[in-house]
Structures are given as structure tokens and as C-alpha cells.
Write an enzyme that holds these catalytic residues in place. Structure first.
Site, PDB file in Angstrom:
ATOM      1  N   HIS A   1       0.877  -1.257   0.044  1.00 31.18           N
ATOM      2  CA  HIS A   1       0.123  -0.114  -0.191  1.00 31.18           C
ATOM      3  C   HIS A   1       0.852   1.169   0.112  1.00 31.18           C
ATOM      4  CE1 HIS A   1      -2.834   2.996   0.858  1.00 31.18           C
ATOM      5  NE2 HIS A   1      -1.955   3.443   1.849  1.00 31.18           N
TER       6      HIS A   1
ATOM      7  N   SER B   1      -3.973   0.677  -4.616  1.00 36.97           N
ATOM      8  CA  SER B   1      -3.464  -0.462  -4.347  1.00 36.97           C
ATOM      9  C   SER B   1      -4.471  -1.653  -3.775  1.00 36.97           C
ATOM     10  CB  SER B   1      -2.584  -0.051  -2.897  1.00 36.97           C
ATOM     11  OG  SER B   1      -3.299   0.398  -1.783  1.00 36.97           O
TER      12      SER B   1
HETATM   13 FE    FE Z   1      -2.079   5.362   2.641  1.00 36.56          FE
END
Ligand code: FE
Ligand code: HBI
Length: 280
Positions: free
Chosen positions: A127, A192
Site C-alpha cells: 500500500h 493498491s
Molecule cells: Fe495510505
């Protein structure tokens, strides 16, 4: 996203950074990165802002394996003066803002395990690095992130962090952008996420509303599901300009007098691009 109870783990520097310890990643860790990378890079073609793909390219992020922060920071620093530093997990707000204000992006150094491939609570390196770092190679977005950090430090004096955190949430994490009439992704929380990459753009459930700084700062957000509303900017220039031109002290005072808004609210003045069904 207030973390008042965080205590600094042993082995962490005063600014909460730790060595990335790149050589400690296992072959399974690198394989997890490659698997996530391949899946997302494929998913994002035609969905993400071209600036993100350019960032992946200039930072050579498609190289197999978890990126080494030293090497990544070298390339990034040449472009925009930003660096990536490792932290053990969530850091206190003032520490987080101080890093951003000094063009350092903090990234978790751990990667999710195979049973967490689609959902995890704390941001991992996929992420933080895949999601956030490519756009830090965009000069305008890079300036916006620094301006946000500076604003964040000031917001702490006004007790207004929760309002400013909404700006981060609805732009840096879950923002959409309209380029040549097409909606594109740019928020790191979306890019992500395999599921949210299609949900944010294509699902009839959520609202998609034109970005307005003050409106966003009044709006609650959900951390337990996909977003009910996405805010759409016209350009990073416009986002940076709105942020730099806003005098936040009077804005915080004015917002005190206005009620907060539910995550799925629609106001008469909203520029509604798509009105959601509310059913994901
Ligand atoms: Fe973040
Ligand atoms: N710490 N590691 C890390 N990553 C974040 O995104 C983060 C944080 N601490 C605080 C914080 N974010 C918030 O203050 C912002 O999201 C507003």
C-alpha cells in the site's frame, strides 16, 4: 485516524524511522510483492491517471521484488526531492506531518501474508510504496503532499486534525481525477486495492462529486468498507492551488458552525457527476 496512545518501539529513532532491513525479506515476501504488483499494474491500465504510470516507470518500480528504499529514494530525490523512509507501522500525527513537511514519505517495511492478500488493517509496504510513491514523482502532486504536511502541523494548534485528515482521506487515499472528460484513479487506497480499483470507477453504488475543499472537510468517512462518496478533482494543479490559497485558521473556525456531513450525503450545491444507488 488519531493515534494518541502510540509509544515508540525499541530500536526506533526519535523520528520513528527504522532501517528497512531489505536483506531480511524472504523469497516469499518478494513473491508476494511481485504477485500484487502484476495484478494491480494490469488492473490499473486505462483506469489510473497516466502520471501514476509515469511514476512507476521513472522510478523503475516494475523491477521484480520489494523495492530497496535507498535505491528508490535516489531516483525519487532526483525528480522531486522526496525520499522514502521506513517505519514500523502507524506513527503519531505530528511525526507523520513533520516527515511530509520535509519531503519524506514514511512507509511500513513489512508485507502482508498470503491470507491477507485482499484485506489488511494496517498499511503494509505494498500500500505505502506501490500506492503512494509513484505520484510523489509528479512535481505538482509532490508539492501538494508537502503542503499537506505543513498544514497538518498547523492544524494541531487548532485541534482541527480530524477535519484535515478528511482532506487526506478523500484526496491522497481515495481521490479520483477527471482528465479529458474521463474519470481516473489516483488515491493510494484505491490504486493498491484490487476490489476498489473497479468499484471506485465503475460501480453504480457510490456518489462521485466534484471536489470542494470545505465540503470535503465536513464529510465523515468510512474505514470499514469501500467509500460511499468519491470526490473528483480537475487536476493536481487545482488541488494544490485550492490547498495553498486556503487560509485554514478561519476555515476551521467557520466549520465549527456547520454540521458534519454523513459519508453518503448530497448537498444542493454539490456538482454531482454520478449519484450513487447506495447499494454496492
Ligand atoms: Fe495510505
Ligand atoms: N502513520 N505510518 C503512517 N502512515 C500514515 O498514513 C499515517 C500515520 N500516522 C498518522 C496519519 N497517517 C494521519 O495523521 C493522516 O492520515 C492524516
Amino acid at each position: 485516524m488519531k493515534n494518541p496512545a502510540l509509544t515508540r518501539p525499541a530500536g526506533t529513532a526519535a523520528d520513528w524511522t527504522v532501517p528497512q532491513n531489505w536483506s531480511a525479506y524472504t523469497p516469499e515476501d518478494h513473491a508476494m510483492w511481485d504477485r500484487l504488483f502484476a495484478r494491480q499494474a494490469d488492473m490499473l491500465r486505462g483506469r489510473v491517471t497516466p502520471s501514476f504510470l509515469e511514476g512507476l516507470d521513472v522510478l523503475r518500480m516494475s523491477k521484480p521484488g520489494i523495492p530497496d528504499f535507498e535505491e528508490l529514494s535516489e531516483r525519487l530525490h532526483k525528480r522531486t526531492g522526496w525520499r522514502v523512509v521506513a517505519v514500523p507501522g502507524l506513527v503519531p500525527d505530528d511525526v507523520f506531518f513533520d516527515h511530509l513537511a520535509n519531503r519524506r514519505f514514511v512507509a511500513g517495511n513489512f508485507i502482508r501474508k498470503p491470507d491477507q492478500i485482499d484485506y489488511l488493517q494496517e498499511p503494509d509496504i505494498f500500500h505505502d510504496v506501490f500506492g503512494h510513491v509513484p505520484l510523489l514523482a509528479d512535481p505538482v502532486f509532490a508539492d501538494y503532499m508537502q503542503a499537506y504536511g505543513q498544514g497538518g502541523l498547523r492544524s494541531l494548534n487548532f485541534g482541527a486534525l480530524h477535519k484535515l485528515a478528511r482532506l487526506y482521506w478523500y484526496t491522497v487515499e481515495f481521490g479520483l481525477i477527471r482528465e479529458n472528460g474521463d474519470l481516473r484513479l489516483y488515491g493510494a487506497g484505491i490504486v493498491s486495492s484490487y476490489g476498489e480499483s473497479t468499484f471506485a470507477l465503475e460501480d453504480p453504488g457510490p456518489h462521485r462529486i466534484g471536489f470542494d475543499l470545505k465540503r470535503v472537510m465536513r464529510t465523515h468517512y468510512r474505514i470499514d468498507t469501500y467509500q460511499q462518496t468519491y470526490f473528483v478533482i480537475d487536476s493536481f494543479e487545482d488541488l494544490l492551488r485550492q490547498t495553498l490559497e486556503t487560509d485554514f485558521a478561519p476555515l476551521y473556525a467557520a466549520l465549527e458552525a456547520e454540521p458534519d456531513l454523513a459519508a453518503d450525503a448530497i448537498l444542493p450545491d454539490d456538482v454531482v457527476l454520478t449519484r450513487g444507488t447506495g447499494r454496492p
